[in-house]
Design a protein around this motif. Structure first.
Motif, PDB file in Angstrom:
ATOM      1  N   GLN A 325     -20.921 -15.049  23.710  1.00 35.24           N
ATOM      2  CA  GLN A 325     -22.245 -14.561  23.491  1.00 35.24           C
ATOM      3  C   GLN A 325     -22.089 -12.915  23.339  1.00 35.24           C
ATOM      4  O   GLN A 325     -22.171 -11.991  22.307  1.00 35.24           O
ATOM      5  CB  GLN A 325     -23.979 -15.307  24.313  1.00 35.24           C
ATOM      6  N   THR A 326     -21.582 -12.305  24.280  1.00 38.65           N
ATOM      7  CA  THR A 326     -21.256 -11.350  24.683  1.00 38.65           C
ATOM      8  C   THR A 326     -20.398 -10.790  23.716  1.00 38.65           C
ATOM      9  O   THR A 326     -20.540  -9.461  23.220  1.00 38.65           O
ATOM     10  CB  THR A 326     -19.905 -10.425  26.379  1.00 38.65           C
ATOM     11  N   MET A 327     -19.541 -11.674  23.174  1.00 38.30           N
ATOM     12  CA  MET A 327     -18.210 -10.902  21.842  1.00 38.30           C
ATOM     13  C   MET A 327     -19.059 -10.762  20.388  1.00 38.30           C
ATOM     14  O   MET A 327     -18.993 -10.386  19.961  1.00 38.30           O
ATOM     15  CB  MET A 327     -17.078 -11.750  22.542  1.00 38.30           C
ATOM     16  N   ASN A 328     -19.892 -11.820  20.281  1.00 44.81           N
ATOM     17  CA  ASN A 328     -20.756 -11.807  19.279  1.00 44.81           C
ATOM     18  C   ASN A 328     -21.830 -10.368  19.761  1.00 44.81           C
ATOM     19  O   ASN A 328     -20.918  -9.484  18.804  1.00 44.81           O
ATOM     20  CB  ASN A 328     -21.711 -12.975  19.082  1.00 44.81           C
ATOM     21  N   LEU A 329     -21.895  -9.738  20.146  1.00 46.44           N
ATOM     22  CA  LEU A 329     -23.065  -9.091  20.307  1.00 46.44           C
ATOM     23  C   LEU A 329     -22.206  -7.640  20.451  1.00 46.44           C
ATOM     24  O   LEU A 329     -22.817  -6.743  19.264  1.00 46.44           O
ATOM     25  CB  LEU A 329     -23.760  -8.960  21.463  1.00 46.44           C
ATOM     26  N   THR A 330     -20.682  -7.462  21.148  1.00 41.95           N
ATOM     27  CA  THR A 330     -19.968  -6.329  21.000  1.00 41.95           C
ATOM     28  C   THR A 330     -19.457  -5.930  19.660  1.00 41.95           C
ATOM     29  O   THR A 330     -19.655  -4.869  18.960  1.00 41.95           O
ATOM     30  CB  THR A 330     -19.322  -6.062  22.038  1.00 41.95           C
ATOM     31  N   PHE A 331     -19.001  -7.964  18.484  1.00 37.32           N
ATOM     32  CA  PHE A 331     -18.569  -7.752  17.382  1.00 37.32           C
ATOM     33  C   PHE A 331     -18.993  -7.334  16.365  1.00 37.32           C
ATOM     34  O   PHE A 331     -19.182  -5.904  15.166  1.00 37.32           O
ATOM     35  CB  PHE A 331     -17.648  -9.039  17.569  1.00 37.32           C
ATOM     36  N   ALA A 332     -20.973  -7.758  16.481  1.00 39.92           N
ATOM     37  CA  ALA A 332     -22.022  -6.434  15.471  1.00 39.92           C
ATOM     38  C   ALA A 332     -21.877  -5.100  15.488  1.00 39.92           C
ATOM     39  O   ALA A 332     -21.663  -5.122  14.700  1.00 39.92           O
ATOM     40  CB  ALA A 332     -23.064  -7.439  16.040  1.00 39.92           C
ATOM     41  N   ASP A 333     -21.550  -5.301  16.935  1.00 40.67           N
ATOM     42  CA  ASP A 333     -22.017  -3.427  17.098  1.00 40.67           C
ATOM     43  C   ASP A 333     -20.256  -3.026  16.168  1.00 40.67           C
ATOM     44  O   ASP A 333     -20.833  -1.490  16.040  1.00 40.67           O
ATOM     45  CB  ASP A 333     -21.964  -3.244  18.431  1.00 40.67           C
ATOM     46  N   ARG A 334     -19.977  -3.081  16.488  1.00 40.38           N
ATOM     47  CA  ARG A 334     -17.850  -2.851  16.036  1.00 40.38           C
ATOM     48  C   ARG A 334     -18.080  -2.971  14.539  1.00 40.38           C
ATOM     49  O   ARG A 334     -17.979  -1.764  14.434  1.00 40.38           O
ATOM     50  CB  ARG A 334     -17.723  -4.060  16.877  1.00 40.38           C
ATOM     51  N   ASP A 335     -19.139  -3.852  13.723  1.00 43.57           N
ATOM     52  CA  ASP A 335     -18.667  -4.171  12.466  1.00 43.57           C
ATOM     53  C   ASP A 335     -19.672  -3.123  12.392  1.00 43.57           C
ATOM     54  O   ASP A 335     -18.963  -2.651  10.616  1.00 43.57           O
ATOM     55  CB  ASP A 335     -18.985  -6.036  12.665  1.00 43.57           C
ATOM     56  N   PHE A 336     -20.439  -2.652  12.180  1.00 45.52           N
ATOM     57  CA  PHE A 336     -21.638  -1.768  12.491  1.00 45.52           C
ATOM     58  C   PHE A 336     -21.238  -0.251  12.272  1.00 45.52           C
ATOM     59  O   PHE A 336     -21.463   0.732  11.290  1.00 45.52           O
ATOM     60  CB  PHE A 336     -22.870  -1.706  12.528  1.00 45.52           C
ATOM     61  N   TYR A 337     -21.180  -0.640  13.550  1.00 44.88           N
ATOM     62  CA  TYR A 337     -21.211   1.480  14.359  1.00 44.88           C
ATOM     63  C   TYR A 337     -19.995   2.386  14.270  1.00 44.88           C
ATOM     64  O   TYR A 337     -19.929   3.425  14.414  1.00 44.88           O
ATOM     65  CB  TYR A 337     -22.133   1.461  15.546  1.00 44.88           C
ATOM     66  N   TYR A 338     -18.955   1.283  14.107  1.00 47.95           N
ATOM     67  CA  TYR A 338     -17.386   1.267  14.346  1.00 47.95           C
ATOM     68  C   TYR A 338     -17.357   2.270  13.339  1.00 47.95           C
ATOM     69  O   TYR A 338     -17.058   1.816  12.322  1.00 47.95           O
ATOM     70  CB  TYR A 338     -16.469   1.004  14.886  1.00 47.95           C
ATOM     71  N   PRO A 481     -21.648   1.608   7.765  1.00 48.50           N
ATOM     72  CA  PRO A 481     -21.926   2.994   7.248  1.00 48.50           C
ATOM     73  C   PRO A 481     -20.410   4.058   7.452  1.00 48.50           C
ATOM     74  O   PRO A 481     -19.836   4.844   6.773  1.00 48.50           O
ATOM     75  CB  PRO A 481     -22.941   3.444   7.780  1.00 48.50           C
ATOM     76  N   PHE A 482     -19.965   3.576   8.863  1.00 51.42           N
ATOM     77  CA  PHE A 482     -18.985   4.609   9.562  1.00 51.42           C
ATOM     78  C   PHE A 482     -17.619   4.855   8.849  1.00 51.42           C
ATOM     79  O   PHE A 482     -16.520   5.134   9.302  1.00 51.42           O
ATOM     80  CB  PHE A 482     -18.884   4.922  11.060  1.00 51.42           C
ATOM     81  N   ASN A 483     -17.845   3.373   7.805  1.00 55.68           N
ATOM     82  CA  ASN A 483     -16.152   2.842   7.660  1.00 55.68           C
ATOM     83  C   ASN A 483     -16.057   2.457   6.480  1.00 55.68           C
ATOM     84  O   ASN A 483     -15.163   2.305   5.716  1.00 55.68           O
ATOM     85  CB  ASN A 483     -15.409   1.658   8.460  1.00 55.68           C
ATOM     86  N   VAL A 484     -16.612   3.277   5.023  1.00 51.21           N
ATOM     87  CA  VAL A 484     -16.365   3.255   4.465  1.00 51.21           C
ATOM     88  C   VAL A 484     -15.137   4.043   3.517  1.00 51.21           C
ATOM     89  O   VAL A 484     -15.374   5.589   4.156  1.00 51.21           O
ATOM     90  CB  VAL A 484     -17.859   3.877   3.250  1.00 51.21           C
ATOM     91  N   ILE A 485     -14.874   3.879   2.777  1.00 50.56           N
ATOM     92  CA  ILE A 485     -12.987   4.492   2.270  1.00 50.56           C
ATOM     93  C   ILE A 485     -13.173   6.015   1.905  1.00 50.56           C
ATOM     94  O   ILE A 485     -14.305   6.474   1.341  1.00 50.56           O
ATOM     95  CB  ILE A 485     -11.787   3.999   2.061  1.00 50.56           C
ATOM     96  N   ALA A 486     -12.766   7.469   2.342  1.00 46.11           N
ATOM     97  CA  ALA A 486     -12.625   8.114   2.045  1.00 46.11           C
ATOM     98  C   ALA A 486     -11.553   8.961   1.723  1.00 46.11           C
ATOM     99  O   ALA A 486     -10.746   8.529   2.892  1.00 46.11           O
ATOM    100  CB  ALA A 486     -13.800   9.020   2.395  1.00 46.11           C
TER     101      ALA A 486
END
Length: 627
Positions: A325-338, A481-486
């Motif tokens: 459950q902890t990894m679910n939460l932190t992966f969700a953050d990783r996937d969106f904010y990193y 949003p922070f990981n779109v190619i450029a």
């Protein structure tokens, strides 16, 4: 009854921490060298025996693993943490390549891609490993480039190829044949039933040897012209990124449809950064910035501080559930904010690593069942800001919503790689090796390099396999949003070396290969040592769990290929039936493997006895030497 259960779990924990291991622990008083292949570890030992420090040895091992195509090549990327005993600080090295000129979402979508491709020249970012080696060696090593490249050059001239790489070439020969320079290097028996080298065959790479020779020539010429050691190494760097090596690399890349330009190579450079860190029960744990997934481990430790893990018992259902459950939460953050912080100053890393944010996330965990649609949290208020991405978050909820779907039931099989859908599991585990080195002077190095793995597209007559790391970008801000190619941007990678200090001194240095499983396995390795008292070798071999409830970082051509698999949980085959039934009742879909440790390499610093302990998992071909 509850007290009896806790006592029983404690006995299990004690028994686990006393377990024997399949591989012996490594011991050393003077130095330790560990990496993904035995011959590459020998390269590190050779440098140590010549008087080099841990940085010299690590660079030699990295050069050797690239030459051996240990799930990477010379066109790949390097991520490192270095402990400097003179300053008593941890240094972060960012030698990850960037997206080339023309690499935009519009370009890839015009080709019909949902993500940048897995293989070929359009998967390439600029090469980073050569620059990373030059930078680390020039700034923190003691030897010349000629000395540390000597083992790799000897191997390029011909070394007995091991079965793992030789068989990987044979499995991937259909793709390799699409690229003329790769075909010429890898398929040593064209037209025969087996076109790849045989295991043990002397594998020769003339073009690669010529490229390395050019780098050494540039260094030696600079030394003859009375340049300093550092200046001479950087002369080799310039020849790679601005000279004739660069010209042939760009020509070969573009000939095969790639985008990398001379200007892309000339503008790129490795970067030294401040590492991120959190304190876990008196231990300072260090990771790289959020252009890697490393902060996910730090976030997880912050959340897990709110639970009594030791009393749960090692790999009890309660412990497994809490980890998952902890990894679910932190992966969700990783996937969106990193993402690459050089492209945005608004990544909420301060909020993500806040202890108060971790407490709020810990309260989201239900002790009784798996939450199938864990979403990113809102860390912005924990750094005094308003979240500018709330509208995207609402749209995003539907993309990975598996809460109303029955978890896929996988048939248990013998091996983890085939325990689930083969293609999915390959993407989950794909890529990289690790390098760990330490010496008696106090230098410590942890590296997770990767990129340019087989099937690699070789750029012209350089012998250099191009990176495939562009596939870790996304093409739509709703996903990340922070990981779109450029152009000029670094992708958010899975590559994640680790280091920990205790009482101001090195305590652990550890890294692992395996795509999205890396920080899962590193987290459990760290807890095995700190919470359950395992030795470093025991902790590298101990049974871990793996979650698939995350967005994959590698592979796949459609959204469905990378979507989270709710409740999908890999367990060790020795998991008791009662624990299996408990976890199934909590909403988990189980698969099993006889070996679930992950290929962890690590060094433990025994300050009581003034010695080093090395650990190298029994999971793959990783190997270490100590003295």
């Amino acid at each position: 009854m509850k007290h009896l259960l806790r006592f029983a779990l404690l006995l299990v924990t004690i028994h686990t921490s006393a377990q024997s291991t399949q591989k012996p622990p490594l011991h050393g008083k003077n130095w330790m060298a560990i990496t993904g292949k035995p011959m590459a570890a020998t390269a590190g030992a050779m440098i140590f025996q010549k008087g080099g420090n841990a940085v010299d040895a690590a660079c030699a091992m990295l050069a050797a693993t690239c030459t051996m195509w240990d799930v990477l090549s010379w066109g790949g990327e390097t991520q490192a943490l270095i402990y400097n005993p003179k300053t008593k600080k941890v240094i972060a090295i960012n030698a990850l390549g960037v997206a080339p000129t023309g690499a935009t979402p519009t370009f890839y979508k015009s080709k019909g891609y949902s993500f940048p491709p897995e293989y070929g020249p359009l998967a390439a970012v600029t090469p980073g490993t050569a620059g990373g080696i030059c930078h680390m060696l020039a700034e923190y090593g003691t030897m010349s480039l000629k000395e540390i490249l000597s083992p790799a050059m000897e191997m390029a001239a011909g070394y007995p190829i091991e079965a793992q790489t030789a068989n990987s070439i044979e499995r991937n020969k259909k793709l390799i044949k699409d690229w003329p320079y790769s075909k010429a290097v890898f398929l040593t028996h064209p037209g025969e039933e087996r076109e790849a080298p045989e295991p043990g065959e002397i594998f020769v790479q003339k073009d690669l040897l010529a490229m390395l020779t050019k780098m050494v020539e540039a260094e030696q010429t600079a030394l003859k012209n009375r340049k300093s050691r550092k200046e001479a190494i950087m002369a080799a760097y310039d020849r790679f990124y601005k000279g004739d090596i660069a010209q042939e690399f760009v020509r070969g890349c573009q000939e095969q449809g790639g985008l990398i330009t001379m200007n892309d190579l000339a503008k790129w450079k490795p970067v030294e950064e401040e590492p991120l860190h959190v304190n876990y029960k008196g231990i300072e744990v260090y990771k790289l910035q959020p252009w890697t997934q490393g902060p996910m481990l730090l976030q997880s430790l912050n959340i897990l501080e709110n639970f009594d893990l030791k009393s749960m018992g090692y790999n009890s259902p309660e412990y497994i559930h809490t980890l998952y459950q902890t990894m679910n939460l932190t992966f969700a953050d990783r996937d969106f904010y990193y993402g690459d912080p050089a492209f945005s100053k608004n990544i909420p890393i301060k909020g993500l690593l806040s202890k108060e944010y971790a407490k709020s996330r810990a309260r989201e965990i239900n002790a009784s069942y798996n939450k199938a649609n864990s979403q990113p949290g809102d860390p912005y208020p924990f750094e005094g800001k308003k979240n500018p991405l709330l509208s995207l978050l609402k749209i995003r909820e539907s993309l990975g919503d598996t809460s109303n779907k029955e978890p896929e039931r996988f048939v248990p099989k013998h091996d983890a790689v085939t325990a689930m859908n083969d293609a999915y599991q390959d993407r989950l585990w794909r890529g990289t090796t690790s390098v760990e080195a330490a010496d008696k002077e106090g230098w410590v190095v942890s590296i997770t390099p990767s990129g340019g793995w087989i099937p690699a597209c070789i750029a012209g007559r350089t012998g250099i396999g191009m990176s495939q790391r562009a596939q870790s970008f996304v093409l739509d801000s709703v996903l990340s949003p922070f990981n779109v190619i450029a152009p000029g941007k670094r992708p958010r990678v899975t590559l994640t070396p680790s280091m920990a200090l205790k009482d101001g001194k090195p305590y652990l240095s550890f890294a692992v290969q395996g795509g999205d499983t890396q920080d899962q396995n590193l987290l459990q390795f760290f807890l095995n040592v700190t919470e359950f008292g395992m030795t470093v070798q025991q902790a590298t071999e101990a049974a871990n769990i793996n979650s698939n409830q995350l967005w994959l970082s590698l592979g796949g051509t459609a959204l469905k290929d990378r979507q989270p698999r709710a409740g999908s949980l890999l367990l060790n085959s020795n998991t008791p039936d009662k624990a299996r039934q408990t976890l199934k009742g909590m909403g988990y879909s189980l698969s099993f493997s006889e070996r679930t440790s992950g290929p962890v390499n690590a060094i433990y610093f025994d300050w009581k006895h003034g010695s080093l302990w090395g650990g190298s998992s029994n999971h793959g071909e990783d190997y270490g030497i100590g003295w």
